[in-house]
Design a protein around this motif. Structure first.
Motif, short mmCIF file in Angstrom:
data_model
loop_
_atom_site.label_atom_id
_atom_site.label_comp_id
_atom_site.label_asym_id
_atom_site.label_seq_id
_atom_site.Cartn_x
_atom_site.Cartn_y
_atom_site.Cartn_z
N SER A 1 0.93 -1.19 0.07
CA SER A 1 0.08 0.04 0.01
C SER A 1 0.92 1.49 0.00
N LYS A 2 2.03 1.30 0.43
CA LYS A 2 3.03 2.15 0.59
C LYS A 2 2.95 2.83 -1.03
N ARG A 3 3.14 2.19 -1.81
CA ARG A 3 3.29 2.63 -3.40
C ARG A 3 2.18 3.68 -3.73
N PHE A 4 1.01 3.32 -3.07
CA PHE A 4 -0.20 4.40 -3.44
C PHE A 4 0.09 5.56 -2.68
N ILE A 5 0.71 5.61 -1.58
CA ILE A 5 1.21 6.90 -1.12
C ILE A 5 2.18 7.46 -1.64
N TYR A 6 3.06 7.07 -2.46
CA TYR A 6 3.94 7.61 -3.16
C TYR A 6 3.14 8.08 -4.62
N ILE A 7 2.35 7.41 -5.17
CA ILE A 7 1.60 7.97 -6.17
C ILE A 7 0.75 9.18 -5.81
N LEU A 8 0.02 9.03 -4.83
CA LEU A 8 -0.56 10.27 -4.29
C LEU A 8 0.13 11.55 -4.10
N ARG A 9 1.00 11.43 -3.37
CA ARG A 9 2.23 12.38 -3.45
C ARG A 9 2.67 13.24 -4.49
N HIS A 10 2.87 12.15 -5.57
CA HIS A 10 3.33 12.51 -6.85
C HIS A 10 2.22 13.61 -7.61
N ILE A 11 0.95 13.03 -7.35
CA ILE A 11 0.00 14.24 -7.62
C ILE A 11 -0.47 15.14 -6.68
#
Length: 361
Positions: free
Chosen positions: A169-179
């Protein structure tokens, strides 16, 4: 002598096949110009969830809600057997089922899909060439991928992710921060929706056991190595049946659990749809599982959990240890790592200690 020669030929063939696949992948990934991320032009987001299993899909379910809360329209690309998990989700605008290879109808659907941002949460795998073809059909305005070398030009933004021991799930934290969406890891929650009829049926069944605690037991996983042996399962059921204040419901693939011998205070789940299992987990008191999809369900409903894992690493990148990447990841869960890389080596007495501890506190 001949055997050595054959082994050399095989080794050369493997190298040639790998090289050929790499060349094909590079050709598929080629595009003349990459785009820069312009959030003012992003409205419709597509999430690639085709490579992922049912447990992964449960983890992914938390992403659409966050995106929807920010005003984005969300499309999920998934395999047919996982589509039901997304179809009732009000935060998902469109669910598209895809096969490998793509059918003509699916190719047409992708061709006319409006996509401002395409998100692929996975690293490079044997699935990558198929995903690249999907992206080429959609032609999104901007694409986000993970850990691909710059030679693969199909992703406009590449997130360099090296948290090898972190949860998926940490991958989605990275994605969200990217946008530019700031979400803390503890705030990322799985988000499941299903028709009310499944709860009504489960509630009717459990109403017969109102003075009992309910344990959901999943003895079998998708692989033999992560599953208990038949002897272990029967010993665990005998153990659980000795608690007079406990009803144990065994869930899993019917062809396996239906072969189990009946025990006092033990029920074999006969409800066939996975949503019945979802509801059983939702309404139970605690869970024992070797199967990660049930582990992630337990997380979704914050249920006390005893999970049993067998040591595994990602076959494409052994730096990722699956015991960490797919761990329960919440406070009410206990994770037991079975010795010798298989659940069949677990001493049942260890499991009994945790069961006793839960039932007496």
């Amino acid at each position: 002598m001949l055997e050595n020669f054959i082994n050399i030929i095989r080794k050369l063939n493997r190298k040639r096949n790998y090289f050929t696949k790499e060349v094909k992948l590079l050709i598929l990934s080629f595009k003349i110009k990459k785009t820069k991320l312009d959030l003012s032009k992003i409205n419709k987001i597509t999430i690639q969830a085709c490579k992922n299993g049912l447990g992964d899909a449960i983890i992914i379910s938390g992403l659409p809600k966050i995106l929807k809360s920010q005003g984005y329209q969300v499309t999920i690309l998934t395999i047919t057997k996982n589509a039901f998990l997304f179809e009732n989700n009000p935060n998902i605008d469109k669910v598209i089922c895809l096969d490998k290879p793509l059918t003509k109808r699916q190719t047409q659907i992708l061709k006319y899909l409006e996509c401002d941002l395409f998100i692929d949460p996975n690293n490079k795998t044997s699935y990558s060439n198929w995903v690249f073809k999907v992206i080429k059909k959609i032609k999104p305005k901007h694409t986000i991928g993970f850990n691909y070398p710059k030679t693969y030009r199909i992703y406009d933004s590449i997130i360099n992710y090296s948290d090898y021991s972190s949860h998926f799930s940490k991958r989605f934290i990275y994605i969200l921060r990217h946008i530019n969406i700031e979400v803390k890891e503890k705030e990322y929650k799985y988000d499941l929706y299903y028709p009310n009829k499944y709860d009504l049926q489960v509630e009717r069944i459990l109403s017969n056991y109102q003075n009992k605690k309910i344990c959901i037991f999943t003895p079998y996983a998708s692989s033999e190595r992560r599953s208990f042996s038949e002897k272990q399962v029967q010993n665990i059921l005998n153990l659980l049946s000795n608690y007079p204040n406990l009803i144990t419901i065994v869930v899993g693939l019917p062809d396996k659990i239906n072969k189990l011998c009946q025990s006092p205070n033990v029920l074999i789940n006969s409800l066939d749809h996975f949503f019945y299992t979802v509801s059983l987990v939702k309404h139970c008191n605690f869970v024992i599982s070797v199967d990660t999809s049930i582990v992630h369900l337990s997380n979704a409903f914050n249920k006390p959990l005893i999970s049993i894992y067998s040591s595994e690493v990602d076959i494409f990148d052994p730096r990722y240890e699956n015991n960490n990447v797919y761990k329960p990841n919440y406070d009410k869960a206990i994770q037991i790592i079975a010795p010798g890389d298989t659940a069949k080596n677990l001493d049942i007495n260890i499991l009994q200690q945790y069961i006793n501890k839960y039932l007496t506190t």
